[in-house]
Design a protein around this motif. Structure first.
Motif, mmCIF file in Angstrom:
data_model
loop_
_atom_site.group_PDB
_atom_site.id
_atom_site.type_symbol
_atom_site.label_atom_id
_atom_site.label_comp_id
_atom_site.label_asym_id
_atom_site.label_seq_id
_atom_site.Cartn_x
_atom_site.Cartn_y
_atom_site.Cartn_z
ATOM 1 N N VAL A 1 6.626 -5.452 -3.034
ATOM 2 C CA VAL A 1 6.394 -4.089 -2.535
ATOM 3 C C VAL A 1 5.538 -4.151 -1.270
ATOM 4 O O VAL A 1 4.501 -4.811 -1.246
ATOM 5 C CB VAL A 1 5.688 -3.229 -3.603
ATOM 6 N N GLN A 2 5.984 -3.471 -0.218
ATOM 7 C CA GLN A 2 5.251 -3.492 1.044
ATOM 8 C C GLN A 2 4.075 -2.531 1.010
ATOM 9 O O GLN A 2 4.154 -1.444 0.452
ATOM 10 C CB GLN A 2 6.180 -3.128 2.203
ATOM 11 N N LEU A 3 2.954 -2.961 1.626
ATOM 12 C CA LEU A 3 1.747 -2.142 1.673
ATOM 13 C C LEU A 3 1.544 -1.491 3.035
ATOM 14 O O LEU A 3 0.579 -0.773 3.237
ATOM 15 C CB LEU A 3 0.524 -2.996 1.324
ATOM 16 N N GLY A 4 2.416 -1.771 3.994
ATOM 17 C CA GLY A 4 2.267 -1.173 5.311
ATOM 18 C C GLY A 4 2.736 -2.125 6.391
ATOM 19 O O GLY A 4 3.185 -3.240 6.107
ATOM 20 N N ASN A 5 2.655 -1.695 7.617
ATOM 21 C CA ASN A 5 3.093 -2.502 8.750
ATOM 22 C C ASN A 5 1.895 -2.991 9.544
ATOM 23 O O ASN A 5 0.953 -2.243 9.809
ATOM 24 C CB ASN A 5 4.001 -1.669 9.670
ATOM 25 N N GLY B 1 -7.862 -2.286 9.280
ATOM 26 C CA GLY B 1 -6.785 -1.484 8.734
ATOM 27 C C GLY B 1 -5.767 -2.266 7.933
ATOM 28 O O GLY B 1 -4.906 -1.682 7.276
ATOM 29 N N MET B 2 -5.844 -3.595 7.977
ATOM 30 C CA MET B 2 -4.902 -4.394 7.186
ATOM 31 C C MET B 2 -5.353 -4.411 5.723
ATOM 32 O O MET B 2 -6.527 -4.620 5.430
ATOM 33 C CB MET B 2 -4.869 -5.840 7.689
ATOM 34 N N THR B 3 -4.425 -4.196 4.827
ATOM 35 C CA THR B 3 -4.702 -4.362 3.408
ATOM 36 C C THR B 3 -4.305 -5.779 3.037
ATOM 37 O O THR B 3 -3.120 -6.107 3.012
ATOM 38 C CB THR B 3 -3.913 -3.350 2.564
ATOM 39 N N GLY B 4 -5.306 -6.628 2.791
ATOM 40 C CA GLY B 4 -4.972 -8.035 2.611
ATOM 41 C C GLY B 4 -5.853 -8.802 1.645
ATOM 42 O O GLY B 4 -5.859 -10.032 1.660
ATOM 43 N N MET B 5 -6.631 -8.100 0.790
ATOM 44 C CA MET B 5 -7.513 -8.788 -0.155
ATOM 45 C C MET B 5 -7.492 -8.090 -1.505
ATOM 46 O O MET B 5 -7.328 -6.877 -1.581
ATOM 47 C CB MET B 5 -8.960 -8.788 0.350
ATOM 48 N N LEU B 6 -7.686 -8.879 -2.552
ATOM 49 C CA LEU B 6 -7.913 -8.329 -3.882
ATOM 50 C C LEU B 6 -9.411 -8.398 -4.139
ATOM 51 O O LEU B 6 -10.014 -9.475 -4.098
ATOM 52 C CB LEU B 6 -7.157 -9.134 -4.941
#
Length: 469
Positions: A63-67, A79-84
């Protein structure tokens, strides 16, 4: 986060109270006050969360979280979603939530040392690790355990003493943390071949030891740098925040309450900030918590991160030095414009994520209104709150013109006698150990992988943009 579990009439009643008070349903109340061992709680929770992550990856992995845009790549990955990061979540409008709870909710629900007082940091540690609101008995047991772990080997002090007394307190503090690393339980277990499924257990031991010991190292640095090296020992009758205040040399009950609040609200701010991200990155290489936290401290020491709380008080004092304590609104506006026109920023205003007044600023303001309403520097901070946002808005370049946590903390510390602004980031570092170590334990428990993002050159970006056009 963990799900609400209803196991008895009492817990069902508590669940209804949580829902009625508007609290996040991800918080689970403890079954009984007899469950006071934090390690046992984690041992029960971890398999459940491992399965949750496995299912999430299997069902939602594509599932994509954005561009991602070129702006994000060049602009520091903003603005990047890249961590848990499980322990807290920062909303641009609501501010920080610790396991779903806002700061006012934490102040209301977490146990305090005194009736109506500020939450105990030990309670927040329990909440961050388990997602559960602890009882007074659980917090008391954890506080006792941390005191039992609060011993620092002599060689650590000798390492610090090898530095000039004039070295920045953050340099001395990070050096002391590195001195603790030789006692890492994780490193010993890894060298003996501990299985990956058990990584979290020696990490837990290191993390609780680290959290317990950093106030002693921080207090030693303060006493060495500013109080002729006269060290104050641990008081085993005090809690974590109260003891830290005591070892620094401040036994005013109000200062102890401030330290409890300070440590709690500075503990965690999701994973994207420099110190948290650094610890996560270094820890992803299976570096132990001491190495990871020392790296985080080096990031925290930067003027665009934790060092800002030092810069705020120095700037506020420069306002007083030039304009006097009875500064008018017009004089203050002129000084703000003078700062901006010189190419500098107004320290303590703006935030990389937040788009409103930082709730951490708000709770400190409430503390000041309660305990030091007539303090001249607090009154100046209040004037700045009225003057600075309209000016920054007028500039048209600032996404968030509102104050952050740093805009207030130094004035509170200064009021109670901790006037050495160069030391303030060390306080931030002690606080941040709670959030960072909580997440490192979960990083190990969930088996999160080595962090390795892809990088590109400007030439690659230029070619990519040409193709896109």
């Amino acid at each position: 986060m963990v799900f609400l579990r209803s196991v008895s009439a009492l817990s069902r009643l508590r669940s209804r109270l949580v829902q009625q008070s508007g609290l996040n349903g991800s918080v689970r109340w403890l079954q009984s006050s007899s469950e006071t061992d934090l390690h046992s709680q984690l041992k029960e929770l971890i398999p459940e969360q491992q399965e949750r992550l496995k299912k999430l990856k299997a069902e939602c992995g594509k599932v994509q979280l954005g561009n991602i845009t070129v702006d994000m790549v060049i602009g520091g990955m903003r603005g990047m979603t890249g961590m848990l990061w499980e322990t807290s979540l920062l909303d641009p409008d609501e501010g920080i939530r610790f396991r779903g709870l806002s700061i006012p909710e934490c102040q209301k629900l977490l146990p305090a040392a005194n009736p109506g007082g500020e939450p105990l940091p030990e309670g927040l540690l329990w909440l961050l690790l388990t997602g559960k609101v602890p009882s007074k008995d659980q917090v008391a047991a954890l506080s006792k355990e941390l005191r039992a772990r609060a011993t620092v080997p002599d060689h650590v002090y000798k390492v610090i003493d090898a530095l000039p007394v004039t070295a920045h307190p953050m340099t001395q503090f990070a050096t002391g943390v590195m001195g603790l690393q030789v006692h890492s339980e994780f490193q010993k277990a890894y060298e003996k071949g501990v299985s990956k499924s058990k990584f979290w257990e020696p990490t837990y031991e290191d993390s609780l030891n680290l959290i317990a010991k950093v106030p002693l190292i921080a207090a030693y640095v303060y006493r060495r740098a500013y109080k002729d090296g006269k060290v104050i020992p641990v008081d085993h009758s005090l809690d974590y925040g109260g003891n830290f205040s005591h070892m620094l040399g401040f036994d005013d009950p109000k200062m102890q309450e401030l330290m409890r609040l300070y440590v709690t609200i500075h503990s965690d701010h999701e994973g994207g900030n420099v110190s948290a991200h650094t610890a996560h990155l270094v820890g992803s290489a299976l570096s132990d918590p001491y190495l990871s936290f020392a790296a985080a401290l080096n990031g925290l020491a930067g003027p665009l991160h934790g060092l800002a709380n030092q810069e705020v008080l120095l700037w506020i004092k420069s306002v007083v030095d030039e304009c006097g304590e009875n500064i008018t609104t017009d004089q203050l506006k002129d000084y703000v414009w003078k700062t901006l026109n010189s190419g500098k920023v107004v320290p303590g205003y703006g935030h990389g994520v937040l788009r409103k007044t930082d709730p951490r600023y708000t709770c400190q303001r409430e503390f000041a209104l309660k305990h030091l309403p007539d303090d001249p520097l607090f009154q100046l901070v209040s004037k700045l709150y009225e003057v600075v946002p309209p000016i920054l808005t007028q500039l048209g370049k600032v996404k968030n013109p509102w104050p952050n946590v740093d805009a207030h903390s130094g004035v509170l510390l200064n009021h109670f006698g901790l006037t050495e602004a160069r030391y303030y980031t060390v306080l931030f570092g002690v606080s941040r150990s709670i959030g960072i170590c909580s997440q490192i334990i979960w990083d190990r428990a969930l088996g999160l992988p080595l962090e390795r993002p892809k990088s590109v050159t400007m030439e690659w970006l230029e070619k990519h943009c040409k193709k896109a056009a």
